[in-house]
Structure formats: C-alpha cells, structure tokens
Enzyme design. Sequence first.
Site, PDB file in Angstrom:
ATOM      1  N   GLY A  53       0.838  -1.191   0.000  1.00 54.33           N
ATOM      2  CA  GLY A  53       0.000   0.000   0.000  1.00 54.33           C
ATOM      3  C   GLY A  53       0.872   1.239   0.000  1.00 54.33           C
ATOM      4  CB  CYS A  54       0.239   4.556   1.433  1.00 50.61           C
ATOM      5  SG  CYS A  54       1.105   6.068   1.851  1.00 50.61           S
ATOM      6  CG  PHE A  55       6.001   4.793  -0.838  1.00 51.02           C
ATOM      7  CD1 PHE A  55       5.458   6.010  -0.500  1.00 51.02           C
ATOM      8  CD2 PHE A  55       6.651   4.691  -2.056  1.00 51.02           C
ATOM      9  CE1 PHE A  55       5.567   7.108  -1.330  1.00 51.02           C
ATOM     10  CE2 PHE A  55       6.779   5.788  -2.902  1.00 51.02           C
ATOM     11  CZ  PHE A  55       6.228   7.006  -2.539  1.00 51.02           C
ATOM     12  CD1 TRP A  56       4.972   8.561   1.897  1.00 46.58           C
ATOM     13  CD2 TRP A  56       2.933   9.316   2.379  1.00 46.58           C
ATOM     14  NE1 TRP A  56       4.682   9.571   1.013  1.00 46.58           N
ATOM     15  CE2 TRP A  56       3.433  10.051   1.293  1.00 46.58           C
ATOM     16  CE3 TRP A  56       1.664   9.605   2.859  1.00 46.58           C
ATOM     17  CZ2 TRP A  56       2.716  11.075   0.688  1.00 46.58           C
ATOM     18  CZ3 TRP A  56       0.950  10.623   2.252  1.00 46.58           C
ATOM     19  CH2 TRP A  56       1.473  11.351   1.179  1.00 46.58           C
TER      20      TRP A  56
END
Length: 182
Positions: free
Chosen positions: A32-35
């Site tokens: 998902g969102c790499f953050w």
Amino acid sequence: MNNTELRSVQQASIVGEKAISENVQSATFAGGCFWGVEAVFRQTEGVVATAVGYTGGSKENPTYREVCTGRTGHAEAVRVYYDPDKTNYAKLVDKFFASHNPTTLNRQGPDVGTQYRSAIFYHDESQKEIAKKTKEALQDSAKFERPIVTEIKPAGPFYMAEDYHQRYFEKNKGAYCPHPVE
C-alpha cells in the site's frame, strides 16, 4: 549491500542516527502507501535504514506522478536495510504481513490501484523460500477469511522516490495513512 547501494542510502540522508555497516542486508516490500510501510519498518528492531521508491514495473526512473497513473506497472515499495545480527528476514516478513491487509487486491484502505498492491520482492532464493513458506502458513492458519493475494517476485530495479516522500511521517506529523503506525 553493494558499495553503490550503501553510498546511495548514505547520500540520501535517510539513515538518521543509525550506522550502516557493509554486512547489512536488503529486503523489499510493497503493502500500500509506502509512507506507512516505511514508518512500520523504521520502528522495527534491527532495521538500520529505509528508502521508499518504486519497483516491479517497466519504466526506468519513474516519477510519483507517473506511478500514480498505474501505467508504469510499479508498486510503491520500501527497501529495508537490516542488520542480520539484530533481526532476520523471517521477522521482517512477519512484520510485513502484520502491518497491512494482504487479502485486498491492488488496494489498502482508501488507496486503490496496482501501485498499492501487496508484494514481496525477494533478493535471493533464501528470501524467496521464507516469503513463500510464511505466506502459505498464514493462509493455512485461517487468520484471513479471503485468500492472501501478496505477490512474491524477484527484486528488480528499485527507483528512489522523490525526497519529500522519504521519512514522510517524520516530516509531516499528523499525516493520514491506513497502516498501524505507533
């Protein structure tokens, strides 16, 4: 880690206070969102550095804007650098599966698209076997009602994301992400 990769990580100033030695090993995960994925691994014992970027696609040196179109084939991913004397690959794979929903195809929470797929990009045969066995054991455990869709593929080129994406949560307190970040 080869010398070029070591210099790249050090020059990107994503190392923080932790020293990186040459015996550090690499792992690459997309969930998902790499953050959020990065934030989870930055809190993990034995992880000495992380870098967010793009992998698994066909375009060389893609930008965030290009990856977001879904046309490059890349996933938002995190390269995790870890000290094998303090943790091991199996523990990182366990952390990866615990940090996201591996049963949702091309999405995590509100983020939808192939760039948000669940994937483990292995760097050698040992990592491949650990990832496969962990995925199979988790599927057999019936912890999830649906099948696990996490891809397990060889690591290819990893393109660092733009600087503003690196260590995003440290730079942007209160930013939203569906990952369980403490």
